[in-house]
Design a protein around this motif. Structure first.
Motif, PDB file in Angstrom:
ATOM      1  N   THR A  28      26.666   3.843 -11.416  1.00  0.00           N
ATOM      2  CA  THR A  28      27.304   4.518 -10.272  1.00  0.00           C
ATOM      3  C   THR A  28      27.065   5.769 -10.107  1.00  0.00           C
ATOM      4  O   THR A  28      26.414   6.529 -10.545  1.00  0.00           O
ATOM      5  CB  THR A  28      28.946   4.611 -11.128  1.00  0.00           C
ATOM      6  N   LEU A  30      28.815   8.268  -9.890  1.00  0.00           N
ATOM      7  CA  LEU A  30      29.419   9.503 -10.665  1.00  0.00           C
ATOM      8  C   LEU A  30      28.675   9.756 -11.683  1.00  0.00           C
ATOM      9  O   LEU A  30      28.269  10.935 -12.143  1.00  0.00           O
ATOM     10  CB  LEU A  30      30.846   8.724 -11.178  1.00  0.00           C
ATOM     11  N   GLU A  31      27.820   8.641 -12.393  1.00  0.00           N
ATOM     12  CA  GLU A  31      26.984   9.017 -13.486  1.00  0.00           C
ATOM     13  C   GLU A  31      25.917   9.706 -13.008  1.00  0.00           C
ATOM     14  O   GLU A  31      25.393  10.429 -13.785  1.00  0.00           O
ATOM     15  CB  GLU A  31      26.566   7.310 -14.108  1.00  0.00           C
ATOM     16  N   ILE A  68      31.290   3.125  -7.075  1.00  0.00           N
ATOM     17  CA  ILE A  68      30.404   2.916  -6.166  1.00  0.00           C
ATOM     18  C   ILE A  68      28.881   3.034  -6.854  1.00  0.00           C
ATOM     19  O   ILE A  68      28.794   4.022  -7.435  1.00  0.00           O
ATOM     20  CB  ILE A  68      30.400   3.719  -4.650  1.00  0.00           C
ATOM     21  N   LEU A  69      28.077   2.132  -6.466  1.00  0.00           N
ATOM     22  CA  LEU A  69      26.692   2.094  -7.096  1.00  0.00           C
ATOM     23  C   LEU A  69      25.893   3.273  -6.471  1.00  0.00           C
ATOM     24  O   LEU A  69      26.001   3.368  -5.009  1.00  0.00           O
ATOM     25  CB  LEU A  69      25.963   0.836  -6.995  1.00  0.00           C
TER      26      LEU A  69
END
Lengths: 164, 327, 789
Positions: A28, A30-31, A68-69
């Motif tokens: 994601t 985020l990550e 979201i990717l």
């Protein structure tokens, strides 16, 4: 098509800079922001879209980075709390949040600042009700939101009359 | 941090290409648009599709065309924010706009699509839990297990349809266009759903929901009432959509009432509709119709609030939806 | 202290940590990434109560990327926050006590590998009967959840009688009895607990954790790891929301430390949201009975308060929580004779502990609704009835608590005036109503958690010859603004700009001990220590400057970054120059300050819970609209006045009050930590979506009045503000609901379902039917203060 077992090379535009990195398709945004790009200003509270903590801006729209990717963000303009202000100074929202105590523990703050920035960019003088509605997807457990509303209002006022 | 399992990701740029990929992959593939329903489910291990087919890069299925006079065509990948704030929707289909703007949160509406909301996985608080939690109750029939914990004697899954747009679009007579390599078809939104929490959607895995067709505005009036705990985030624990077609003298020519979040599919309150037809919308009529509609609602203990209260609210909210439509 | 106007204290300066928090620069625990760091996950029990027969980690160990596996055998020493409740293990040894109790741990190169490996651990259990409620715990003494405690599944019983309640009730005109229930709720801080542990090559260890109590984590780590405390350094990272939920030493902290030592590389554990629900330590569900004798004018002659707390699977702070449900009834209104019976039971649920207000919101709800009913029966205005029997300042209560400043009367006057109470109470149209409630809270506990005679907090100050000031203190800012409070107090005394002050906090190697950010203790205790340290530094500098100028040190004044002669203000120098003078005179300038609360007058067994150097006071009026067709309650506005003694920073105090109103509102209306007893005891709703935290759209309007009644024990007169203002919210709303639609909801949360049920029930009430029979020991009889033999 991407093979799930192979990393892909991505180039994302984050805070005005193009950053290249390799990641699996399941990462994601985020990550990637936190773990691959070192932008830990974006926080997380559930990773399931239930709290709003990880909100960032994509093409100036508030988006949950946990859902979201990273590969879905290619070619788009990503802004995180680290990039809210174009220069070394603070964005008026950041200033107002600090001044009025709108950030208590500060954990929801990056997400709320992003949501609020998108609001002020499309509505220069939002009413209290409009601020309330715009921030309805960001939970805060510390403030009761009141200082947040006040800080958004103060920032809006200052952005209207930038030089004093 | 909750993370996504690994998968192969396709990003076709046309419906044809997407259809071909889906046909080739069989049941292994899942279509994804906004991801706000699928990705949390994948993180929790409800669905582990080895292949994802994203519709995000297909420009043709995003956006709104038409006018209220002729009816609207809404691309399935139109975001809920776009749909809820579109001038033609706000002017001609105000109840739809308000239903759309009641979904989840402003941020999630930036991400979620109308197609995704219509295809929303059914929900149940024995199901929408992490893998470890579900293992503790030995799983349920919707995922990894064999029993329905809400009603252990039930042969079908009782997870509920929580879409805010489905009941209103069903009541309005909206239609869905589905495309696959085997051809395309149009389906009334009301026929899109099955009363089964697992097999809840009349859409084959290889089919793509590409657009939603709205009938012309005018000639009818509509209202949507939603019950939930908080002013945002929450799915409905009850949704009531009411659409009325009135004669010039105020008598009701036709009526459609759908309840949602009380069963695995939006429920049409046919007896209530029949009761309304030919009558004027007075307090007595509203009360009777609401009572009939509420009889359909059989909420079970798998969502927020107690079931007795939710059932009672079905009556109150139907009354309120109909009251919205008084002159 | 003279009443000269302050330049820094009392002003709404921006938070010192504001810019970092608003730019994403603040590093929370999960923001730390160390070279070579691995990730660990805990395997948690899927049953509420069971014996562990076998733990098989072999499958997990075989997985590529797994670097270590840990079971309870390697961490056999128990721990717990209270010395009397050392009943937890980092990983369960032979018994699990709730769904979520950790049994084993896996460390792996990537977090997703650790997740997968964690689910490959196989544990064989022998299930035991689980008890999932207060009544079940009372009805089922066997099997016992713990082999300590009073008996069966009763953890603790407390029976205290102050004065003679029989005599007090005999003198009453009327006696009222009510029962109440307050459901459990959890903190739901947005930051999930996280820890990073890093071994050092010499065998020492550093642990960064999102904890409110680094000192207690330090102690627990030393005990369980069997290491000298000097080898362990605990650094509390800025806490992304605490509210009491990060006040215990936790399993994941110990596991990360053990794994780091075992594999010789840094280990991170960041809990998932679901795991945070299992850590819990939140609000105890409490069933209560209150019996009060009153005169016709509403004055109380005696009170008997009974409470039974659902403690969950472990002790945590529970013994203190039990006492707290009975301790603070006496500090608001005069209660001449008072009796308290408290019981805490163990159940197979995540352990309860301290959540904002620790053990006092539940009895405060009961008391304030009970008084509202009494006022109604007696035909009295509930605001006036309260106002007329306030505990006097500088007095001692029946249970031997020493009251200092007491601004509750002013608080009541403010909210009554501001809300238009007299025009609204019993006068609004049906469906709308107002309700009042008051409360009080401690400004820090008078006694430490483990018995000792050392200070509760220390502050160390080092002055730099460039004018910089470094302040060291073990306290940790959890969002309440304690860093700003510390900087403002030191800046006030040394007459400098707060930006010249660098804070080093929450680090067991670098900073003097502070017991932690709990019990609303930080401003008062740290503040007093900071004043002492700063005054000592100021005195050194003043002496050096005075010597240079050949003046008396008493003439030296510090203000606006300058040091000057008060009688000749033009004679002055910069603060930096003054430090240089002091350094030349005395050598390196460093001072310390510390604080120990004054001894409490109470000497009876159990007198340790309740005493505080000072008590804050709050009064709140809620205005609600109730829809009689649905029971839906909209809280329109809360007027709240809070006596915090002296505002060090009024903006921060207002923020604490508003945040307390918010959390009180959530508890009052929608938050519930509940379980499915019939489905293996799982948490019913362990997610941010299903556990209902109010959104912007649910927050009411708030009007805050800050009342300053300085307390001699407070720094600059300050008392607490972080917890007390939560307490009156739920009862004010319950009382307003009654004013609106005439039903009594004697149970928290006040949901629309309960209101509708009450509207349709003959007694117009929703609440517990009765209080259980629990045999209690003979109370400890404590003579009233001043009457001791």
């Amino acid at each position: 098509m991407t093979n799930g077992k192979q990393k892909i090379l991505l180039a994302l535009r984050v805070n005005g800079e193009v950053r290249e990195f390799a990641c699996y398709p399941n990462r994601t945004l985020l990550e990637v922001l936190r773990e691959d790009l070192g932008l830990t200003g974006t926080k997380h509270g559930c990773e399931l879209g239930e709290c709003g903590t990880c909100t960032i801006l994509i093409d100036n729209q508030p988006i949950l980075s946990c859902l979201i990717l990273a590969l879905e963000c290619e070619g788009r303009e990503i802004v995180t709390v680290e990039g809210l202000s174009p220069g070394p100074g603070l964005h008026p929202l950041q200033e107002a949040f600090g001044e009025l105590g709108a950030a208590q523990c500060g954990y929801c703050t990056p997400g709320i600042l992003c949501t609020a920035k998108a609001l002020l960019d499309r509505n220069r003088r939002p009413s209290r009700a409009e601020i309330r509605a715009a921030l309805a997807g960001n939970l805060c457990r510390c403030t009761g939101y009141i200082k947040i509303f006040e800080a958004v209002e103060l920032a809006a006022e200052r952005m209207e009359r930038p030089s004093e | 941090m909750m993370r996504l399992p690994k998968f192969v990701y396709h990003a076709p740029t046309s419906v044809d290409e997407a259809g071909r990929i889906l046909a080739g992959e069989g049941t292994a593939a899942r279509v994804v648009a906004g991801g706000t329903d699928l990705y949390p489910n994948m993180k929790r291990g409800h669905q582990l599709p080895p292949v994802l087919v994203s519709l995000r890069r297909i420009p043709k299925i995003t956006g709104i065309s038409g006018t209220p006079e002729t009816g609207l065509r809404i691309g399935a990948c139109t975001s809920l924010t776009q749909l809820g704030s579109h001038p033609a929707v706000k002017s001609g289909y105000a109840a739809l706009a308000s239903a759309v703007l009641s979904i989840s949160t402003p941020i999630l509406r930036n991400m979620g699509t109308i197609g995704g909301n219509l295809c929303l996985d059914t929900r149940c608080n024995y199901y929408n839990q992490n893998y470890e939690w579900r293992r503790a109750i030995h799983f349920c029939m919707k995922c990894d297990g064999s029993i329905c914990w809400v009603a252990p004697s039930s042969k079908t899954c009782l997870a509920i349809n929580s879409s805010d747009t489905a009941p209103l679009l069903a009541a309005l007579g909206g239609r869905a266009r589905l495309i696959s390599t085997r051809g395309e078809r149009e389906l009334a939104i009301k026929d899109l759903y099955n009363l089964d929490g697992i097999d809840y959607l009349n859409k084959r895995p290889d089919e793509i929901l590409t657009e939603i067709l709205l009938p012309p505005a005018g000639g009818w009036i509509a209202s949507y009432r939603k019950l939930r705990r908080r002013g945002s985030f929450d799915f409905p624990v009850l949704g009531v959509a009411a659409v009325l077609w009135k004669e010039p003298d105020g008598r009701i020519r036709d009526a459609k009432i759908y309840l949602n979040a009380v069963a695995s599919a939006p429920l049409e309150a046919k007896e209530a509709e029949t009761c309304l037809v030919g009558r004027k919308l007075d307090t007595e009529t509203i009360r009777e119709a609401a009572r009939l509609a509420a009889e359909m609602a059989k909420p079970v203990d798998n969502a927020d609030f107690g079931i007795a209260w939710r059932k009672r609210m079905a009556r109150v909210f139907t009354e309120r939806a109909l009251n919205d439509l008084k002159e | 202290m003279s009443q000269k106007p302050y330049r820094i204290v009392g002003h709404s300066l921006a938070k010192v940590d504001g810019p970092a928090k608003c730019t994403g620069q603040t590093k929370f625990a999960d923001d730390l990434f160390l070279p070579g760091m691995v990730h660990a996950k805990l395997h948690r029990a899927p049953l509420p109560h069971a014996r562990i027969v076998r733990v098989d980690t072999s499958e997990a160990e075989k997985m590529p990327g797994v670097v270590a596996v840990l079971t309870g055998k390697e961490l056999p020493i128990p721990f717990g926050i209270l010395p009397v409740s050392q009943d937890e293990h980092a990983l369960c040894l032979d018994r699990i006590r709730f769904v979520g109790d950790p049994v084993a741990a896996v460390a792996a190169l990537e977090e997703d590998i650790a997740f997968a490996a964690m689910n490959r651990i196989r544990v064989e259990y022998e299930p035991l009967k689980a008890v999932m409620s207060i009544q079940a715990a009372l009805d089922n003494p066997e099997p016992r959840i713990h082999d300590y405690g009073e008996e069966g599944n009763i953890h603790k019983k407390v029976a205290l009688e102050f004065g003679d309640v029989r005599h007090g009730f005999a003198g009453a005109d009327e006696i009222f009895v009510d029962t109440f229930y307050y459901e459990g709720s959890t903190h739901l801080a947005l930051e999930q607990h996280a820890v990073v542990a890093a071994p050092e090559p010499d065998g020492r260890l550093t642990v960064w954790s999102s904890t409110q109590t680094p000192h207690y984590v330090h102690r627990a780590l030393a005990k369980v790891l069997e290491l000298p405390p000097a080898y362990i350094r605990v650094i509390a990272t800025p806490v992304g929301g605490g509210f009491g939920g990060k006040s215990d030493p936790f399993q994941h902290e110990i596991v990360a430390a053990k794994l780091a030592l075992k594999i010789g590389r840094p280990v991170k554990i960041c809990l998932t949201r679901e795991e945070v629900f299992y850590c819990h330590r939140g609000r105890h569900p409490v069933l209560m009975s209150v019996k009060t004798g009153v005169k016709k004018d509403g004055s109380i002659t005696a009170m008997h308060f009974r409470s039974v707390l659902d403690g969950g699977g472990y002790g945590s702070y529970g013994v203190a929580s039990t006492y707290y449900t009975g301790a603070l009834q006496t500090v608001t209104y005069r209660i001449p004779h008072y009796k308290f019976d408290g019981v805490r039971v163990f159940t197979n649920k995540p352990p309860c502990g301290p959540k904002r207000g620790h053990g006092t919101p539940q009895p405060r709800f009961a008391l304030e609704v009970h008084l509202d009913k009494i006022a109604g029966h007696l035909g009295l205005d509930p605001a006036e009835m309260r106002r007329s029997q306030l505990v006097p300042p500088n007095s001692i209560t029946a249970n031997h608590l020493r009251i200092g400043s007491m601004g509750l009367g002013t608080c009541i006057d403010k909210v009554v005036g501001g809300s238009g109470w007299k025009k609204k109470f019993r006068r609004l149209p049906r469906g709308r109503g107002v309700g009042i409630a008051c409360s009080s809270y401690i400004s820090g506990a008078g006694l430490p958690i483990y018995w000792n005679r050392m200070p509760h907090t220390g502050v160390q100050i080092k002055l730099d010859r460039g004018g910089g000031i470094c302040v060291f203190c073990g306290q940790i800012d959890i969002g309440q603004g304690s860093d700003s409070v510390l900087a403002q107090m030191v800046a006030e005394i040394l007459g400098v700009d707060p930006l010249t002050i660098r804070l080093v906090t929450g680090d067991t190697d670098l900073t003097p001990v502070d017991l932690g950010s709990y019990s609303s203790r930080v401003t008062l205790m740290m503040g007093n220590a900071a004043i002492q340290a700063a005054e000592r530094a100021r005195d050194l500098v003043a002496r050096a400057v005075a010597k240079q100028w050949k003046l008396s040190p008493s003439r030296i004044v510090f203000a606006a970054g300058r040091v000057f002669d008060t009688e000749n203000p033009d004679q002055g120098m910069s603060f930096a120059e003054s430090v240089q003078a002091a350094e030349a005179e005395f050598g390196t300038i460093g001072t310390v300050g510390s604080y120990t609360p004054p001894p409490s007058p109470g000497k009876y067994r159990g007198a340790g819970v309740g005493p505080s150097p000072a008590y804050s006071y709050s009064a709140a009026i809620a205005q609600v609209e109730v829809d009689p067709d649905t029971g839906w309650t909209q809280v329109e506005r809360i007027w709240i006045a809070h006596d915090c003694g002296k505002c060090i920073n009024p903006m921060l105090v207002t923020g604490q009050v508003e945040g307390s109103v918010y959390m009180g509102l959530g508890e009052a209306l929608m938050e519930e930590q509940v379980f499915r007893a019939n489905r293996n005891g799982v948490h019913k709703i362990p997610s941010m979506l299903d556990y209902k935290s109010p959104t912007t759209e649910d927050m009411c309007e708030v009007t805050t009045y800050l009342i300053e009644d300085p307390d001699p024990n407070g720094p600059f007169g300050a008392k607490e503000a972080g917890q007390g203002p939560l307490l009156p919210i739920a009862p004010a709303i319950a009382n307003a609901v009654f004013d609106a639609v005439g039903v009594r909801i004697d149970e928290i949360p006040i949901t629309p379902e309960k209101i509708l049920r009450a509207l349709r029930s003959p007694d117009r009430r929703c609440g517990p039917a009765s209080y259980p029979r629990i045999p209690m020991p003979e109370p400890i009889r404590v003579p009233l203060p001043g009457t001791e033999a």
